[in-house]
Design a protein around this motif. Structure first.
Motif, PDB file in Angstrom:
ATOM      1  N   LEU A   1      15.324  -4.512  77.191  1.00 33.86           N
ATOM      2  CA  LEU A   1      15.234  -4.023  78.565  1.00 33.86           C
ATOM      3  C   LEU A   1      15.225  -5.202  79.541  1.00 33.86           C
ATOM      4  O   LEU A   1      14.630  -6.243  79.249  1.00 33.86           O
ATOM      5  CB  LEU A   1      13.949  -3.197  78.745  1.00 33.86           C
ATOM      6  CG  LEU A   1      13.976  -1.823  78.087  1.00 33.86           C
ATOM      7  CD1 LEU A   1      12.585  -1.219  78.105  1.00 33.86           C
ATOM      8  CD2 LEU A   1      14.946  -0.900  78.802  1.00 33.86           C
TER       9      LEU A   1
ATOM     10  N   LEU B   1       8.951  -1.488  79.558  1.00 32.10           N
ATOM     11  CA  LEU B   1       9.251  -0.323  80.378  1.00 32.10           C
ATOM     12  C   LEU B   1       8.476  -0.458  81.686  1.00 32.10           C
ATOM     13  O   LEU B   1       7.250  -0.488  81.676  1.00 32.10           O
ATOM     14  CB  LEU B   1       8.821   0.935  79.626  1.00 32.10           C
ATOM     15  CG  LEU B   1       9.485   2.237  80.061  1.00 32.10           C
ATOM     16  CD1 LEU B   1      10.980   2.144  79.871  1.00 32.10           C
ATOM     17  CD2 LEU B   1       8.933   3.385  79.269  1.00 32.10           C
TER      18      LEU B   1
ATOM     19  N   HIS C   1      11.222   7.542  84.813  1.00 35.72           N
ATOM     20  CA  HIS C   1      11.965   7.439  83.561  1.00 35.72           C
ATOM     21  C   HIS C   1      12.221   8.838  83.044  1.00 35.72           C
ATOM     22  O   HIS C   1      11.346   9.691  83.110  1.00 35.72           O
ATOM     23  CB  HIS C   1      11.174   6.634  82.544  1.00 35.72           C
ATOM     24  CG  HIS C   1      10.800   5.277  83.047  1.00 35.72           C
ATOM     25  ND1 HIS C   1      11.623   4.202  82.957  1.00 35.72           N
ATOM     26  CD2 HIS C   1       9.703   4.848  83.708  1.00 35.72           C
ATOM     27  CE1 HIS C   1      11.054   3.160  83.520  1.00 35.72           C
ATOM     28  NE2 HIS C   1       9.877   3.520  83.991  1.00 35.72           N
TER      29      HIS C   1
ATOM     30  N   THR D   1      15.387   4.423  83.890  1.00 35.93           N
ATOM     31  CA  THR D   1      15.943   4.508  82.539  1.00 35.93           C
ATOM     32  C   THR D   1      16.079   5.967  82.153  1.00 35.93           C
ATOM     33  O   THR D   1      15.401   6.833  82.689  1.00 35.93           O
ATOM     34  CB  THR D   1      15.025   3.832  81.492  1.00 35.93           C
ATOM     35  OG1 THR D   1      13.769   4.479  81.534  1.00 35.93           O
ATOM     36  CG2 THR D   1      14.849   2.366  81.756  1.00 35.93           C
ATOM     37  N   ARG D   2      16.972   6.212  81.208  1.00 40.26           N
ATOM     38  CA  ARG D   2      17.116   7.557  80.657  1.00 40.26           C
ATOM     39  C   ARG D   2      17.230   7.418  79.153  1.00 40.26           C
ATOM     40  O   ARG D   2      17.990   6.596  78.656  1.00 40.26           O
ATOM     41  CB  ARG D   2      18.366   8.213  81.228  1.00 40.26           C
ATOM     42  CG  ARG D   2      18.663   9.545  80.602  1.00 40.26           C
ATOM     43  CD  ARG D   2      19.912  10.128  81.177  1.00 40.26           C
ATOM     44  NE  ARG D   2      19.621  10.935  82.353  1.00 40.26           N
ATOM     45  CZ  ARG D   2      20.567  11.470  83.094  1.00 40.26           C
ATOM     46  NH1 ARG D   2      21.824  11.272  82.822  1.00 40.26           N
ATOM     47  NH2 ARG D   2      20.251  12.217  84.131  1.00 40.26           N
ATOM     48  N   TRP D   3      16.408   8.183  78.461  1.00 37.81           N
ATOM     49  CA  TRP D   3      16.336   8.076  77.008  1.00 37.81           C
ATOM     50  C   TRP D   3      16.679   9.423  76.382  1.00 37.81           C
ATOM     51  O   TRP D   3      16.441  10.463  76.998  1.00 37.81           O
ATOM     52  CB  TRP D   3      14.924   7.694  76.556  1.00 37.81           C
ATOM     53  CG  TRP D   3      14.369   6.463  77.169  1.00 37.81           C
ATOM     54  CD1 TRP D   3      13.858   6.349  78.418  1.00 37.81           C
ATOM     55  CD2 TRP D   3      14.275   5.180  76.579  1.00 37.81           C
ATOM     56  NE1 TRP D   3      13.444   5.064  78.645  1.00 37.81           N
ATOM     57  CE2 TRP D   3      13.687   4.322  77.521  1.00 37.81           C
ATOM     58  CE3 TRP D   3      14.636   4.659  75.335  1.00 37.81           C
ATOM     59  CZ2 TRP D   3      13.441   2.985  77.263  1.00 37.81           C
ATOM     60  CZ3 TRP D   3      14.383   3.335  75.077  1.00 37.81           C
ATOM     61  CH2 TRP D   3      13.804   2.490  76.035  1.00 37.81           C
TER      62      TRP D   3
ATOM     63  N   LEU E   1      18.639   4.621  74.322  1.00 40.01           N
ATOM     64  CA  LEU E   1      18.579   4.286  75.743  1.00 40.01           C
ATOM     65  C   LEU E   1      19.960   4.579  76.301  1.00 40.01           C
ATOM     66  O   LEU E   1      20.920   3.866  76.032  1.00 40.01           O
ATOM     67  CB  LEU E   1      18.197   2.824  75.918  1.00 40.01           C
ATOM     68  CG  LEU E   1      18.173   2.297  77.341  1.00 40.01           C
ATOM     69  CD1 LEU E   1      17.134   3.030  78.154  1.00 40.01           C
ATOM     70  CD2 LEU E   1      17.868   0.816  77.346  1.00 40.01           C
TER      71      LEU E   1
ATOM     72  N   ARG F   1      20.737   4.872  79.518  1.00 40.90           N
ATOM     73  CA  ARG F   1      21.057   4.259  80.780  1.00 40.90           C
ATOM     74  C   ARG F   1      19.843   3.465  81.228  1.00 40.90           C
ATOM     75  O   ARG F   1      18.712   3.912  81.075  1.00 40.90           O
ATOM     76  CB  ARG F   1      21.322   5.373  81.796  1.00 40.90           C
ATOM     77  CG  ARG F   1      21.810   4.900  83.102  1.00 40.90           C
ATOM     78  CD  ARG F   1      21.982   6.088  84.015  1.00 40.90           C
ATOM     79  NE  ARG F   1      22.244   5.622  85.346  1.00 40.90           N
ATOM     80  CZ  ARG F   1      21.341   5.061  86.118  1.00 40.90           C
ATOM     81  NH1 ARG F   1      20.103   4.933  85.698  1.00 40.90           N
ATOM     82  NH2 ARG F   1      21.660   4.624  87.315  1.00 40.90           N
ATOM     83  N   ALA F   2      20.077   2.273  81.710  1.00 38.80           N
ATOM     84  CA  ALA F   2      18.995   1.477  82.272  1.00 38.80           C
ATOM     85  C   ALA F   2      19.566   0.752  83.472  1.00 38.80           C
ATOM     86  O   ALA F   2      20.658   0.184  83.397  1.00 38.80           O
ATOM     87  CB  ALA F   2      18.462   0.474  81.257  1.00 38.80           C
ATOM     88  N   ARG F   3      18.856   0.803  84.565  1.00 38.46           N
ATOM     89  CA  ARG F   3      19.361   0.153  85.775  1.00 38.46           C
ATOM     90  C   ARG F   3      19.375  -1.352  85.535  1.00 38.46           C
ATOM     91  O   ARG F   3      18.333  -1.947  85.264  1.00 38.46           O
ATOM     92  CB  ARG F   3      18.470   0.487  86.964  1.00 38.46           C
ATOM     93  CG  ARG F   3      19.139   0.173  88.273  1.00 38.46           C
ATOM     94  CD  ARG F   3      18.222   0.457  89.415  1.00 38.46           C
ATOM     95  NE  ARG F   3      18.041   1.894  89.629  1.00 38.46           N
ATOM     96  CZ  ARG F   3      17.231   2.372  90.568  1.00 38.46           C
ATOM     97  NH1 ARG F   3      16.548   1.554  91.325  1.00 38.46           N
ATOM     98  NH2 ARG F   3      17.112   3.661  90.721  1.00 38.46           N
TER      99      ARG F   3
END
Lengths: 244, 453
Positions: free
Chosen positions: A45, A50, A56, A181-183, A206, A208-210
């Motif tokens: 990350l 996190l 999230h 984030t999207r998990w 994961l 998507r993570a900005r």
């Protein structure tokens, strides 16, 4: 005789200064408190963990494993922000503390809130996140969250400093999001004998993570030691290619 | 002011009228009221007993004297007594309840004088004493047969009655007559206020009736500031609030609001009450609003922060108050029971908390277990296939059974025993399933009771 031209600043220092400036413009990229997940995920990350003070999203169709992952994060937020409480918001909260206590969740600092309508649930989540007394808010069963609502939650989390977790029933085509984030959490059958279930195992992707890259890991929970370990990085999922 | 004027440089030409500095004239002394005595206002009028709660706007201590009379204790009210009497009578007349009233020291005497037709007045103790001997016996609060017997004896007025020796009178007419005679002479008969008086009250009168929400919000702001100041001075925090709004036509509306942790933070109190303003219905406008704290607790003084927002210690109860106002909030506390549904209980978020002991139990327990169809090799073997809602799930491995028998000491019909299995499905999910009833019997049924991980 002639003034010497000022030496050109080093390329790397310029870049560092620009990054620093950008980081100050973007609230989410600042050095802020983070929650540790596992060493591998922390390293992957961009924030080194996190980040708290952010929204999230967790997607899953397995209520047990998704709740376990969310409860683990709640427990770590409680441990990280001592003297702050966690809030569990659902249309019909069915948290069962004898089971959740095994994940380290502190019942003395957990409050449950029943919000049958999503409008009320979002109001309560936002109100709680703005408060300096809340470490984490878990919002269950939100169906479709428009960008404005998600953005409001994100801003509220930045105000209060707690972490906002949005646990959504599996949306096969999740729309765009403003979450950090999207998990996606998928249960995996652990190597088991017919009469012994084996340690809980689940795949955490994961999506998507900005400012980060997608990834996937296979996590295993050891109930005896209370440790979460990465057994192996799973194959990279078909991640969302859209940039932040 | 005087000091500043003297400090001016004398060279400045001051265009002030030639006026000598004089000490300020003393305030007009309040009309002589006997100090150290309780003062009461007794009102008479048809149907006044119904308006007792409305009369709380004049004084926090109001009692009922039967269906047609009210008692308002006016001891210590700041207003001058004649003005107060005029205001109360005018307010009752406006509200459609014409009344007549007397203000004095002994409520029983005032009531008797009113029944005898005394015009509204403020009576000093001397006037009261002078008026009493002429009082006819019929005006006393006595049963009719006693009055008839007194008439037969020729005792027509109070002077004649009081001239009699007490012992034969007591023997003949009992304690009621003696109590009445004592009450007439100012030995105050105790009365019960319709509401226990709150320790802290703030009230506000308006010249124009309030109708709009912004006006109500502004009035609330003033009331809250005044109440919190009083609470602060006394070192108390409010646990309950009562906002009473009086309309001009003699009706009123009341809002109650609880507070989870004693507070005298004006911002918090105002925020709680501001949400309730929309419930007020000012039909023709409110002309008086009263905010009381009927339940208070000692609250130690704390230095207010430099930062305006509250610290985490106060922020959490305040947040729970706000959330609890609109939605249902609770915390879970353990309960000594092996029966899954009873192992945890809901408690108020302000109730003392207790930690749970970890157990191999699901993370989420379904309030309504989902019925399952199960295929098992043998009647008492763990299931090998579970079907739920048209979806078949193959069971990879199962731990169990864990047999739970119902608590026989609980009243009511006993549930059948349950056999719980922790199963791992081929899809990876883990369920906590149970077989209700003895295996092999036709009433044995399977349920999904919770989600494990």
């Amino acid at each position: 005789m002639f003034a010497r031209p000022a030496p050109l600043p080093d390329r790397s220092t310029t870049l560092a200064r620009l990054r620093d400036r950008l980081a100050r413009l973007d609230h989410t990229a600042q050095d802020r408190d983070t929650l540790p997940v596992t060493p591998e995920i922390n390293q992957h990350l961009p924030w080194g963990g996190l980040p708290l003070a952010g929204l999230h999203e967790l997607l899953s169709d397995a209520p047990g494993h998704a709740t376990a992952f969310a409860a683990l994060l709640l427990a770590r937020a409680q441990a990280r922000l001592a003297r702050r409480a966690a809030l569990w918001i659902a249309a019909e909260p069915d948290a069962y503390m004898p089971g959740l206590a095994g994940l380290g969740l502190d019942a003395t600092r957990l409050f449950l809130l029943r919000a049958p309508r999503q409008r009320d649930a979002l109001w309560a989540a936002e109100e709680a996140l703005r408060s300096p007394a809340i470490a984490a808010v878990l919002l269950l069963g939100a169906r479709t969250l428009d960008m404005t609502a998600a953005r409001r939650l994100q801003l509220a989390a930045e105000t209060g400093g707690g972490i906002a977790l949005l646990l959504r029933e599996e949306a096969s085509t999740p729309g765009p999001t403003t979450a950090l984030t999207r998990w996606r959490i998928t249960p995996r059958a652990a190597p088991a004998t017919p009469h012994h279930l084996g340690p809980p195992t689940w795949e955490v992707a994961l999506l998507r993570a900005r400012g980060g890259r997608p990834g996937a890991w296979l996590l295993q929970w050891d109930p005896a030691t209370g440790q979460l370990t990465t057994t192996l990085p799973a194959a990279a999922p078909a991640a969302e290619r859209r940039r932040a | 002011m005087a000091g500043r004027r003297c400090a001016r440089t004398p060279a400045l030409p001051l265009l002030l009228p030639a006026r000598r500095l004089r000490p300020p004239t003393p305030l007009p002394a309040p009309p002589e009221t006997p100090t150290g005595h309780r003062r009461f206002l007794v009102l008479h009028g048809a149907g006044l007993g119904e308006a007792a709660a409305w009369a709380l706007r004049f004084s926090p201590l109001v009692g009922r004297l039967g269906a047609d009379a009210l008692l308002i204790e006016t001891t210590g009210l700041p207003e001058a007594e004649p003005a107060l009497l005029a205001r109360v009578l005018a307010a009752f007349a406006r509200a459609g309840l014409p009344a007549t009233g007397l203000l004095g020291a002994a409520p029983a005497a005032l009531g008797a004088l009113l029944r005898a037709g005394h015009p509204p007045a403020v009576l000093t103790p001397a006037e009261e004493t002078a008026a009493l001997p002429l009082l006819p016996v019929t005006a006393l609060a006595l049963p009719p047969e006693t009055i008839l017997a007194l008439h037969r004896l020729g005792l027509r007025d109070l002077a004649a009655l009081e001239a009699q020796p007490r012992a034969p009178l007591a023997r003949r007419f009992g304690g009621a007559l003696m109590t009445e005679l004592a009450a007439l002479r100012g030995a105050v008969a105790p009365y019960t206020p319709i509401r226990p008086p709150p320790r802290h009250v703030a009230a506000c009168d308006f010249l124009e009736p309030l109708l709009t929400a912004p006006a109500l919000a502004h009035a609330l702001h003033r009331l809250v500031a005044e109440l919190c100041e009083g609470l602060n001075a006394a070192g108390h925090g409010a646990r309950a609030l009562r906002l009473t709004a009086f309309r001009g036509d003699g009706s009123w509306q009341e809002l109650g609001q609880g507070i989870g942790q004693a507070s005298r933070d004006p911002a918090h109190v105002e925020r709680l009450l501001a949400r309730r303003i929309e419930e007020l219905r000012p039909e023709f406008g409110f002309e008086r609003m009263m905010l009381a704290a009927p339940v208070t607790e000692l609250l130690e003084a704390r230095q207010s922060n430099l930062a305006p927002e509250a610290g985490p210690e106060e922020a959490l109860p305040q947040l729970l108050d706000r959330l609890g106002q609109r939605l249902e909030v609770w915390r879970l506390i353990p309960h000594a029971s092996h029966w899954p549904e009873r192992a945890q209980r809901r408690a108020s978020p302000f109730a003392p908390a207790a930690p749970f002991t970890p157990a191999p139990r699901p993370l989420r327990l379904l309030r309504r277990p989902l019925p399952l169809e199960a295929v098992a090799l043998l009647p008492d073997a763990p299931p090998s296939l579970l079907r739920q809602g048209g979806r078949a799930e193959r069971v990879v491995s199962a731990e169990g059974p864990e047999r739970l028998t119902p608590e026989w000491w609980q009243p009511g019909r006993q549930a059948p025993p349950r056999d719980y299995y922790r199963v791992q499905l081929a899809s990876g999910a883990r369920w906590w399933v149970c077989r209700r009833g003895e295996p092999g019997t036709p009433d044995a049924r399977w349920f999904l009771h919770g989600y494990l991980f």
